[in-house]
Design a protein around this motif. Sequence first.
Motif, PDB file in Angstrom:
ATOM      1  N   TRP A  73      16.961  29.752   0.372  1.00  0.00           N
ATOM      2  CA  TRP A  73      16.635  29.104  -0.900  1.00  0.00           C
ATOM      3  C   TRP A  73      17.703  28.095  -1.285  1.00  0.00           C
ATOM      4  CZ3 TRP A  73      12.860  27.779  -3.771  1.00  0.00           C
ATOM      5  CH2 TRP A  73      13.006  27.509  -5.132  1.00  0.00           C
ATOM      6  N   ASN A  74      17.274  26.928  -1.739  1.00  0.00           N
ATOM      7  CA  ASN A  74      18.177  25.889  -2.254  1.00  0.00           C
ATOM      8  C   ASN A  74      17.886  25.778  -3.745  1.00  0.00           C
ATOM      9  OD1 ASN A  74      19.174  23.412  -3.163  1.00  0.00           O
ATOM     10  ND2 ASN A  74      18.678  22.313  -1.279  1.00  0.00           N
ATOM     11  N   SER A  75      18.782  26.373  -4.560  1.00  0.00           N
ATOM     12  CA  SER A  75      18.448  26.460  -5.988  1.00  0.00           C
ATOM     13  C   SER A  75      18.620  25.122  -6.700  1.00  0.00           C
ATOM     14  CB  SER A  75      19.272  27.552  -6.677  1.00  0.00           C
ATOM     15  OG  SER A  75      20.626  27.369  -6.406  1.00  0.00           O
ATOM     16  N   ALA A  76      19.460  24.213  -6.164  1.00  0.00           N
ATOM     17  CA  ALA A  76      19.630  22.911  -6.823  1.00  0.00           C
ATOM     18  C   ALA A  76      18.372  22.075  -6.683  1.00  0.00           C
ATOM     19  CB  ALA A  76      20.816  22.166  -6.233  1.00  0.00           C
ATOM     20  N   GLU A  77      17.799  22.038  -5.477  1.00  0.00           N
ATOM     21  CA  GLU A  77      16.646  21.167  -5.235  1.00  0.00           C
ATOM     22  C   GLU A  77      15.329  21.927  -5.250  1.00  0.00           C
ATOM     23  OE1 GLU A  77      17.127  18.227  -5.562  1.00  0.00           O
ATOM     24  OE2 GLU A  77      19.243  17.935  -5.111  1.00  0.00           O
ATOM     25  N   LYS A  78      15.383  23.255  -5.477  1.00  0.00           N
ATOM     26  CA  LYS A  78      14.177  24.089  -5.507  1.00  0.00           C
ATOM     27  C   LYS A  78      13.358  23.896  -4.235  1.00  0.00           C
ATOM     28  CE  LYS A  78      14.673  25.230 -10.020  1.00  0.00           C
ATOM     29  NZ  LYS A  78      15.704  26.248 -10.129  1.00  0.00           N
ATOM     30  N   SER A  79      13.958  24.276  -3.122  1.00  0.00           N
ATOM     31  CA  SER A  79      13.237  24.186  -1.852  1.00  0.00           C
ATOM     32  C   SER A  79      13.737  25.282  -0.925  1.00  0.00           C
ATOM     33  CB  SER A  79      13.473  22.809  -1.205  1.00  0.00           C
ATOM     34  OG  SER A  79      14.844  22.591  -0.958  1.00  0.00           O
ATOM     35  N   TRP A  80      12.924  25.568   0.092  1.00  0.00           N
ATOM     36  CA  TRP A  80      13.339  26.471   1.168  1.00  0.00           C
ATOM     37  C   TRP A  80      13.831  25.592   2.309  1.00  0.00           C
ATOM     38  CZ3 TRP A  80      13.703  31.368  -0.122  1.00  0.00           C
ATOM     39  CH2 TRP A  80      12.866  31.876  -1.129  1.00  0.00           C
ATOM     40  N   ASP A  81      15.101  25.757   2.712  1.00  0.00           N
ATOM     41  CA  ASP A  81      15.695  24.881   3.723  1.00  0.00           C
ATOM     42  C   ASP A  81      16.011  25.678   4.984  1.00  0.00           C
ATOM     43  OD1 ASP A  81      15.605  23.158   1.589  1.00  0.00           O
ATOM     44  OD2 ASP A  81      17.784  22.870   1.433  1.00  0.00           O
ATOM     45  N   CYS A  82      15.730  25.087   6.119  1.00  0.00           N
ATOM     46  CA  CYS A  82      15.998  25.798   7.377  1.00  0.00           C
ATOM     47  C   CYS A  82      17.420  25.484   7.855  1.00  0.00           C
ATOM     48  CB  CYS A  82      14.985  25.400   8.441  1.00  0.00           C
ATOM     49  SG  CYS A  82      15.349  26.259   9.983  1.00  0.00           S
ATOM     50  N   PRO A  83      18.233  26.529   8.085  1.00  0.00           N
ATOM     51  CA  PRO A  83      19.629  26.314   8.488  1.00  0.00           C
ATOM     52  C   PRO A  83      19.765  25.830   9.924  1.00  0.00           C
ATOM     53  CG  PRO A  83      19.127  28.652   8.520  1.00  0.00           C
ATOM     54  CD  PRO A  83      17.915  27.964   7.962  1.00  0.00           C
ATOM     55  N   CYS A  84      18.687  25.865  10.701  1.00  0.00           N
ATOM     56  CA  CYS A  84      18.824  25.491  12.117  1.00  0.00           C
ATOM     57  C   CYS A  84      18.643  23.995  12.332  1.00  0.00           C
ATOM     58  CB  CYS A  84      17.823  26.273  12.960  1.00  0.00           C
ATOM     59  SG  CYS A  84      18.297  28.009  13.084  1.00  0.00           S
ATOM     60  N   HIS A  85      17.518  23.426  11.892  1.00  0.00           N
ATOM     61  CA  HIS A  85      17.263  22.010  12.188  1.00  0.00           C
ATOM     62  C   HIS A  85      16.864  21.201  10.967  1.00  0.00           C
ATOM     63  CE1 HIS A  85      16.693  24.263  15.998  1.00  0.00           C
ATOM     64  NE2 HIS A  85      17.553  23.344  16.397  1.00  0.00           N
ATOM     65  N   GLY A  86      17.010  21.794   9.757  1.00  0.00           N
ATOM     66  CA  GLY A  86      16.873  21.005   8.536  1.00  0.00           C
ATOM     67  C   GLY A  86      15.455  20.836   8.016  1.00  0.00           C
ATOM     68  N   SER A  87      14.464  21.548   8.565  1.00  0.00           N
ATOM     69  CA  SER A  87      13.119  21.474   7.965  1.00  0.00           C
ATOM     70  C   SER A  87      13.204  21.984   6.539  1.00  0.00           C
ATOM     71  CB  SER A  87      12.127  22.358   8.718  1.00  0.00           C
ATOM     72  OG  SER A  87      11.981  21.908  10.033  1.00  0.00           O
ATOM     73  N   ARG A  88      12.361  21.413   5.658  1.00  0.00           N
ATOM     74  CA  ARG A  88      12.405  21.844   4.260  1.00  0.00           C
ATOM     75  C   ARG A  88      10.983  22.087   3.741  1.00  0.00           C
ATOM     76  NH1 ARG A  88      14.698  18.029   0.785  1.00  0.00           N
ATOM     77  NH2 ARG A  88      15.023  19.729  -0.694  1.00  0.00           N
ATOM     78  N   PHE A  89      10.868  23.052   2.824  1.00  0.00           N
ATOM     79  CA  PHE A  89       9.571  23.462   2.294  1.00  0.00           C
ATOM     80  C   PHE A  89       9.667  23.564   0.772  1.00  0.00           C
ATOM     81  CE2 PHE A  89      10.321  25.116   6.495  1.00  0.00           C
ATOM     82  CZ  PHE A  89       9.141  24.883   7.184  1.00  0.00           C
ATOM     83  N   SER A  90       8.545  23.290   0.092  1.00  0.00           N
ATOM     84  CA  SER A  90       8.510  23.404  -1.369  1.00  0.00           C
ATOM     85  C   SER A  90       8.636  24.883  -1.749  1.00  0.00           C
ATOM     86  CB  SER A  90       7.188  22.842  -1.892  1.00  0.00           C
ATOM     87  OG  SER A  90       6.148  23.760  -1.608  1.00  0.00           O
ATOM     88  N   PRO A  91       8.857  25.198  -3.050  1.00  0.00           N
ATOM     89  CA  PRO A  91       8.963  26.605  -3.453  1.00  0.00           C
ATOM     90  C   PRO A  91       7.742  27.417  -3.025  1.00  0.00           C
ATOM     91  CG  PRO A  91       9.606  25.177  -5.262  1.00  0.00           C
ATOM     92  CD  PRO A  91       9.109  24.270  -4.171  1.00  0.00           C
ATOM     93  N   GLU A  92       6.577  26.767  -2.982  1.00  0.00           N
ATOM     94  CA  GLU A  92       5.342  27.471  -2.608  1.00  0.00           C
ATOM     95  C   GLU A  92       5.112  27.447  -1.099  1.00  0.00           C
ATOM     96  OE1 GLU A  92       5.393  24.752  -4.574  1.00  0.00           O
ATOM     97  OE2 GLU A  92       5.327  25.634  -6.589  1.00  0.00           O
ATOM     98  N   GLY A  93       6.046  26.845  -0.332  1.00  0.00           N
ATOM     99  CA  GLY A  93       5.950  26.903   1.126  1.00  0.00           C
ATOM    100  C   GLY A  93       5.333  25.680   1.787  1.00  0.00           C
ATOM    101  N   ARG A  94       5.034  24.626   1.028  1.00  0.00           N
ATOM    102  CA  ARG A  94       4.453  23.407   1.616  1.00  0.00           C
ATOM    103  C   ARG A  94       5.550  22.641   2.348  1.00  0.00           C
ATOM    104  NH1 ARG A  94       4.149  18.345  -0.576  1.00  0.00           N
ATOM    105  NH2 ARG A  94       4.945  19.143  -2.556  1.00  0.00           N
ATOM    106  N   VAL A  95       5.266  22.198   3.568  1.00  0.00           N
ATOM    107  CA  VAL A  95       6.314  21.519   4.336  1.00  0.00           C
ATOM    108  C   VAL A  95       6.640  20.173   3.685  1.00  0.00           C
ATOM    109  CG1 VAL A  95       4.695  20.478   6.035  1.00  0.00           C
ATOM    110  CG2 VAL A  95       7.089  20.838   6.656  1.00  0.00           C
ATOM    111  N   LEU A  96       7.946  19.932   3.470  1.00  0.00           N
ATOM    112  CA  LEU A  96       8.399  18.684   2.840  1.00  0.00           C
ATOM    113  C   LEU A  96       8.937  17.712   3.866  1.00  0.00           C
ATOM    114  CD1 LEU A  96      10.405  20.076  -0.224  1.00  0.00           C
ATOM    115  CD2 LEU A  96       8.126  19.050  -0.247  1.00  0.00           C
ATOM    116  N   ASN A  97       9.729  18.240   4.802  1.00  0.00           N
ATOM    117  CA  ASN A  97      10.104  17.368   5.903  1.00  0.00           C
ATOM    118  C   ASN A  97      10.415  18.131   7.175  1.00  0.00           C
ATOM    119  OD1 ASN A  97      12.869  17.473   4.349  1.00  0.00           O
ATOM    120  ND2 ASN A  97      13.373  16.732   6.371  1.00  0.00           N
ATOM    121  N   GLY A  98      10.252  17.388   8.276  1.00  0.00           N
ATOM    122  CA  GLY A  98      10.258  17.947   9.609  1.00  0.00           C
ATOM    123  C   GLY A  98      11.646  18.380  10.055  1.00  0.00           C
TER     124      GLY A  98
END
Length: 538
Positions: A472-497
């Motif tokens: 969880w990234n509380s500043a930007e309200k997103s789920w961030d992947c620690p491996c390759h930087g994929s990011r998802f909205s709070p509800e799990g929608r993919v934001l970037n690859g």
Amino acid sequence: MQSDSGNTVSVWMGTSKMPTFAALEEDLSCDVCIVGAGIVGLTAAYHLVRAGADVVILDDGPVCGGETSRTTAHLSCVLDDRFQWLEHVHGEQRVRESTASHMAAINRIESIVREEGIACEFERVPGYLFLGKRESPQFLDRELEAAKRAGLTDARRLERAPGLPWDSGPCLEFPMQAQFHPLKYLASVTRAIVAGGGRIFTGTHVDSIEGKPRRPQVKTRNKSVVTASSVIVATNSPISDYVETHVKMAAYRTFVIGAHIPKNSVPRALVWDTDDPYIYVRTTPLDDANDVLIVGGEDHKTGQKDDAPDRFRRLEEWTRRRYPMVQSVEYRWSGQVMEPADGFAMIGPNPDGAENVYLATADSGQGMTHGTIAGILLADLVRGKENPWAELYDPGRKSLGAIKDMLRENLNVAVQYTDWITPGESSFEDIPLGEGRLVRMGAHKVAAYRDDRGLLHLRDATCTHLRCIVDWNSAEKSWDCPCHGSRFSPEGRVLNGPALADLAPVSADVADRAGRRVHDEDVKERSRPQSQEDRYDR
Ligand SMILES: Cc1cc2nc3c(=O)[nH]c(=O)nc-3n(C[C@H](O)[C@H](O)[C@H](O)COP(=O)(O)OP(=O)(O)OC[C@H]3O[C@@H](n4cnc5c(N)ncnc54)[C@H](O)[C@@H]3O)c2cc1C
């Protein structure tokens, strides 16, 4: 303006308005389809449209809703990896070419500003590199020599940076760097693209790029297909390449504050220190009475820390100690940068050999100039035109694989997989409104987000790229992947690859154990609410 890349607001978003566009709802055919409307995609489109190409741009957010809206927009040929290290990795000649390409990018921005008559506060300013905590004054001497070998013959050493309200100590001065308001610039570039016949569609998520046929096909989530002679993937983190580019770069989150200061109380200059992570400083005009002092730094690897308030506080302390004229801190934002293994961006043919598919990524803290280089270079490559930078930025070049630092980065990625066996950090009851937490449920980790109405959104916490556990990234309200930087909205929608798919729904069993206020769309194997109490609007 609206942003798709996070919750915080940058000074640029707060002081500009971008053109808006509709979503794509039909099939199209064109010369070049560009996925991503940040500085890379728009600069490529601008050059292609001017060359007479029929261009379609697709973006799943608004125009410039990605990292381009979160930049600090220093325009510099002084790469943050330092000339000495770059020379060690690439040799003198390559570093000279790279430095010249960044200077050419600044010149190109300046000429576009002039030709299009863009009011974006573009100005030439000096850059100052001063010592951080770790380096000795001899480091600056060595850096100066390397900078001169890189072609910056007018760089010089000073005993302190002129005009600053604090003593920087010895520093290097680099004349003829620049700064601008990136969104005012790109709003005008966007209008020029449209005036030249380019077609732009926003709110249009690209699910796949099928590059094997001679004319690749770009397929969108709502089932439209764009067939093009060439495709440029300008999504910052490529969605056309699943592994190869991603193991040669690392995603970092970097933090910025913007403080009101009296007009012209701080000289217009770019200021950086030699630390890692480093501090980066500039100003931008706000109104007749005020400028904004913009100070960035405090980077960490994406998804590996969630302590933004501490980072903003440290930036503010650093700034207030040195700039007594700070009135109030009005902006706090963060963004993601992709750091290349060998210091140069990857710009060129998709490394999997897919015909007529090109990408640009790994643009580091130099994405404004790397992005402009990419726009020029890719526009040439798709038209079969030779470009002197092609080899330098080739995503398949050897220097990308040969760096010890990258071995460390990939080891760091391997360590992230241990998240599978470490305990989840929270229980569903502990999650405050508007926050997300990882919760362990048997063999699964659940990415649980409680929205402002108290409803729980549950998703499998496994990144849909290479199965790391997101955080969880509380500043930007997103789920961030620690491996390759994929990011998802709070509800799990993919934001970037690199991930293409949303975080998966959880099983009905997991949802039942989470309690009653669970959003039904997050639950697989349950087509309708099991009881009145499960309903969203109970
Ligand atoms: C805080 C911060 C400070 C920085 N400071 C500087 C600086 O001072 N100088 C400098 O040169 N650089 C700086 N950078 C780097 C620079 O801002 C970025 O590298 C650059 O803006 C990236 O541009 P881009 O076009 O590659 O990506 P983006 O602007 O992120 O654009 C990519 C676009 O692709 C879209 N997209 C992604 N996936 C899909 C999909 N599947 N379907 C459809 N659309 C999709 C996104 O919505 C987005 O709009 C900074 C970056 C940050 C975060």
